[in-house]
Design a protein around this motif. Structure first.
Motif, PDB file in Angstrom:
ATOM      1  N   ARG A  23      37.943  47.415  39.004  1.00 39.99           N
ATOM      2  CA  ARG A  23      37.497  46.032  38.850  1.00 39.99           C
ATOM      3  C   ARG A  23      38.187  45.412  37.651  1.00 39.99           C
ATOM      4  NH1 ARG A  23      31.207  44.001  37.979  1.00 39.99           N
ATOM      5  NH2 ARG A  23      31.625  41.744  38.131  1.00 39.99           N
ATOM      6  N   CYS A  24      38.736  44.211  37.842  1.00 40.62           N
ATOM      7  CA  CYS A  24      39.438  43.544  36.755  1.00 40.62           C
ATOM      8  C   CYS A  24      38.443  43.135  35.673  1.00 40.62           C
ATOM      9  CB  CYS A  24      40.179  42.314  37.280  1.00 40.62           C
ATOM     10  SG  CYS A  24      40.963  41.324  35.994  1.00 40.62           S
ATOM     11  N   PRO A  25      38.666  43.541  34.410  1.00 35.75           N
ATOM     12  CA  PRO A  25      37.718  43.172  33.345  1.00 35.75           C
ATOM     13  C   PRO A  25      37.775  41.703  32.972  1.00 35.75           C
ATOM     14  CG  PRO A  25      39.616  44.324  32.427  1.00 35.75           C
ATOM     15  CD  PRO A  25      39.767  44.387  33.916  1.00 35.75           C
ATOM     16  N   GLU A  26      38.802  40.982  33.422  1.00 32.46           N
ATOM     17  CA  GLU A  26      38.944  39.572  33.059  1.00 32.46           C
ATOM     18  C   GLU A  26      38.238  38.656  34.053  1.00 32.46           C
ATOM     19  OE1 GLU A  26      40.134  36.449  30.633  1.00 32.46           O
ATOM     20  OE2 GLU A  26      40.371  38.601  30.281  1.00 32.46           O
ATOM     21  N   CYS A  27      38.571  38.804  35.366  1.00 32.54           N
ATOM     22  CA  CYS A  27      38.002  37.904  36.375  1.00 32.54           C
ATOM     23  C   CYS A  27      36.885  38.550  37.194  1.00 32.54           C
ATOM     24  CB  CYS A  27      39.098  37.403  37.314  1.00 32.54           C
ATOM     25  SG  CYS A  27      39.923  38.698  38.272  1.00 32.54           S
ATOM     26  N   GLY A  28      36.731  39.884  37.086  1.00 30.81           N
ATOM     27  CA  GLY A  28      35.651  40.562  37.780  1.00 30.81           C
ATOM     28  C   GLY A  28      35.904  40.850  39.239  1.00 30.81           C
ATOM     29  N   GLN A  29      37.141  40.635  39.737  1.00 29.90           N
ATOM     30  CA  GLN A  29      37.447  40.901  41.137  1.00 29.90           C
ATOM     31  C   GLN A  29      37.719  42.389  41.347  1.00 29.90           C
ATOM     32  OE1 GLN A  29      37.350  38.690  43.652  1.00 29.90           O
ATOM     33  NE2 GLN A  29      36.667  37.101  42.223  1.00 29.90           N
ATOM     34  N   TRP A  30      37.321  42.886  42.517  1.00 29.72           N
ATOM     35  CA  TRP A  30      37.523  44.286  42.868  1.00 29.72           C
ATOM     36  C   TRP A  30      38.815  44.455  43.662  1.00 29.72           C
ATOM     37  CZ3 TRP A  30      34.551  48.308  41.176  1.00 29.72           C
ATOM     38  CH2 TRP A  30      33.312  47.992  40.601  1.00 29.72           C
ATOM     39  N   GLY A  31      39.545  45.537  43.388  1.00 31.32           N
ATOM     40  CA  GLY A  31      40.725  45.898  44.152  1.00 31.32           C
ATOM     41  C   GLY A  31      41.928  44.997  43.938  1.00 31.32           C
ATOM     42  N   THR A  32      41.973  44.267  42.843  1.00 27.83           N
ATOM     43  CA  THR A  32      43.098  43.361  42.588  1.00 27.83           C
ATOM     44  C   THR A  32      44.064  43.897  41.534  1.00 27.83           C
ATOM     45  OG1 THR A  32      41.804  42.142  40.939  1.00 27.83           O
ATOM     46  CG2 THR A  32      41.735  41.340  43.213  1.00 27.83           C
ATOM     47  N   VAL A  33      43.746  45.018  40.904  1.00 28.33           N
ATOM     48  CA  VAL A  33      44.613  45.586  39.867  1.00 28.33           C
ATOM     49  C   VAL A  33      45.642  46.493  40.538  1.00 28.33           C
ATOM     50  CG1 VAL A  33      44.721  46.975  37.767  1.00 28.33           C
ATOM     51  CG2 VAL A  33      42.772  45.447  38.154  1.00 28.33           C
TER      52      VAL A  33
END
Length: 494
Positions: A23-33
């Motif tokens: 989970r991206c710690p900046e925007c909170g989206q899952w599976g985007t890193v």
């Protein structure tokens, strides 16, 4: 192969870190890193053609020279007309030299056709000029013969139009440097691959490297570049989100595959407005611009038809008339059906409730079908009054006059509220031949020749002005055989 450093980048917000996270710690989206490998060449600059360096010491000093803003000459910055007035409108007057424009859209929507026809227009205008005024079309998806066939179909075969088919970034950069064209088109960013970085074609690493190299070349050579971008399943531009930050202009090419209408919108524009929209008509012979799209969204019937009403919508700086059509039938289902096209389903439910409570028209137990003509969109709140008028017209079997339009937002209390840029909408309606407009209360009523402006404070007043209001029936009674009840809920309080 050059050494590379590994980092992890979020494709949504551009966050980067040293290790992968679900989970991206900046925007909170899952599976985007995703993993990103950035090349570090030892001597040369970023991906470049053989024998070419993108930056030198002399050019770096020249580029960093600071000048007073009042002494900077902008007369030499002449925009390049695309040959489409609608395209130039969206771009802000044409293509700026040295700019990078990203055109995104769904597969098969017509991006390549639009750009190839644009290349043909520019090549035809500079035909016979010196070699520097050529147009270069680089395709990474089709062969030269395939592009030639499409160019023949849309009449874009010009001597100054050069075609190249390659997926190698260094080759594409070498072609741009060699020909120094008046316009370079790369179709598409997801198919070009750099040999200096790892990653598959279309991946975040490759797309970012390709875009950065093309932007660097466009700025250094003062060559405008049109870049085609793919979209994902949810409609967003494929690749890292930083791609949209790197380019100068981002345009979305939209349209319904079942209709010929295409809309070009500017999502980002460093050189012009972002609220303009261009209209195009897609056909077998190519794309044609539609300078006056009013006739596309209106039916061709000469006599008034029940269940229809026209409203002037606002799309950017352009006012477009949209015809709303409604059909009201008796329902045989426990839950009445609501089928819509071009309007908001939730808004329809709210308007039906307001019409029942404040308009003395009960449609809660009827099947309702609401649609717009030719793929028009009536989702802004200013279309509420036209939707209510179409529903009331269908329910009462009373047509609205062809020369009457309605515009206004309806609140939950049954009031008709003002909408932005009302005078601009009304002037466009008058230009199209409308002689009467039902509008919300206005502080200053504009004097528009040939247009009668009727102000309505509530839904009841608007329906009365349109001749669609039902008279209050006795408690619990309704017209025999009618599909719609005229029971007024206020009678329950008597």
């Amino acid at each position: 192969m050059a050494k590379s450093s590994v980092s992890y980048v979020c494709t949504e917000c551009g966050w980067s870190g040293a290790k992968w996270m679900g989970r991206c710690p900046e925007c909170g989206q899952w599976g985007t890193v995703e993993e990103f490998r950035e090349a570090k060449p030892a001597a040369g600059a970023r991906t470049a053609a053989p024998g070419r360096t993108s930056r030198t010491v002399a050019s770096a000093h020249a580029a960093s020279a600071a000048l007073p803003i009042s002494k900077i000459d902008t007369a030499a910055v002449a925009r390049v007309p695309t040959g489409f007035g609608e395209f130039d409108r969206v771009l802000g007057g044409g293509i700026v030299p040295g700019s990078v424009v990203l055109i995104a859209g769904e597969p098969g929507i017509g991006k390549s056709t639009l750009l190839l026809e644009t290349a043909g227009n520019i090549a035809a205008r500079v035909a016979g000029a010196r070699k520097a005024n050529t147009v270069l079309y680089i395709s990474g998806e089709e062969s030269q013969a395939q592009v030639r066939l499409r160019a023949s179909r849309i009449d874009a075969v010009k001597d100054n139009l050069l075609l190249a088919s390659t997926t190698d970034l260094a080759t594409a950069l070498a072609l741009i440097e060699e020909h120094r064209p008046a316009l370079a088109i790369v179709d598409s960013a997801q198919t070009i691959v750099s040999q200096d970085v790892d990653g598959i074609s279309g991946g975040s690493t490759q797309v970012r490297e390709v875009a950065s190299a093309l932007i660097d070349t466009a700025k250094s050579l003062d060559v405008p570049v049109l870049l085609v971008g793919h979209v994902t399943k949810d409609g967003s531009i494929a690749g890292p989100r930083t791609l949209e930050h790197l380019v100068d202009v981002v345009c979305q090419f939209e349209g319904d595959a079942q209709t010929a209408l295409r809309m070009l919108r500017a999502v980002k524009n460093r050189f012009g407005p972002t609220d303009e929209v261009g209209c195009f008509d897609m056909s077998g012979e190519g794309i044609e611009e539609v300078s006056d799209p009013a006739g596309l969204f209106l039916s061709e019937s000469d006599s008034p038809v029940e269940g229809t009403c026209v409203t002037p919508t606002l799309d950017g700086h352009r006012s477009l008339p949209v015809e709303v059509q409604a059909l009201v039938t008796s329902s045989v289902l426990p839950t009445p059906r609501r089928a819509v096209n071009g309007v908001d389903t939730n808004r329809i439910a709210m308007l039906v409730a307001v019409l029942y409570r404040h308009g003395a028209l009960n449609l809660l137990n009827n099947d309702l079908y609401i649609a717009t003509v030719a793929g028009g969109v009536a989702r802004e709140p200013a279309c509420d009054l036209a939707i209510v008028a179409a529903l009331a017209s269908a329910a009462t079997s009373t047509p609205v006059a062809k020369t009457t339009c309605a515009v206004g937002e309806i609140s939950l209390t049954g009031q008709v509220r003002p909408v932005p840029r009302m005078e601009y909408r009304l002037r466009e309606a008058a230009r199209l031949g409308f002689t009467r407009a039902i509008v919300p209360p206005m502080r200053k009523v504009p004097a528009i020749a040939g247009l009668e402006i009727v102000q309505a404070r509530s839904v009841k007043e608007a329906l009365d002005a349109l001749g669609l209001a039902r008279r209050r029936a006795r408690k619990g009674t309704a017209k025999v055989g009618a599909a719609v009840s005229s029971f007024d809920p206020q009678d329950a309080d008597d």
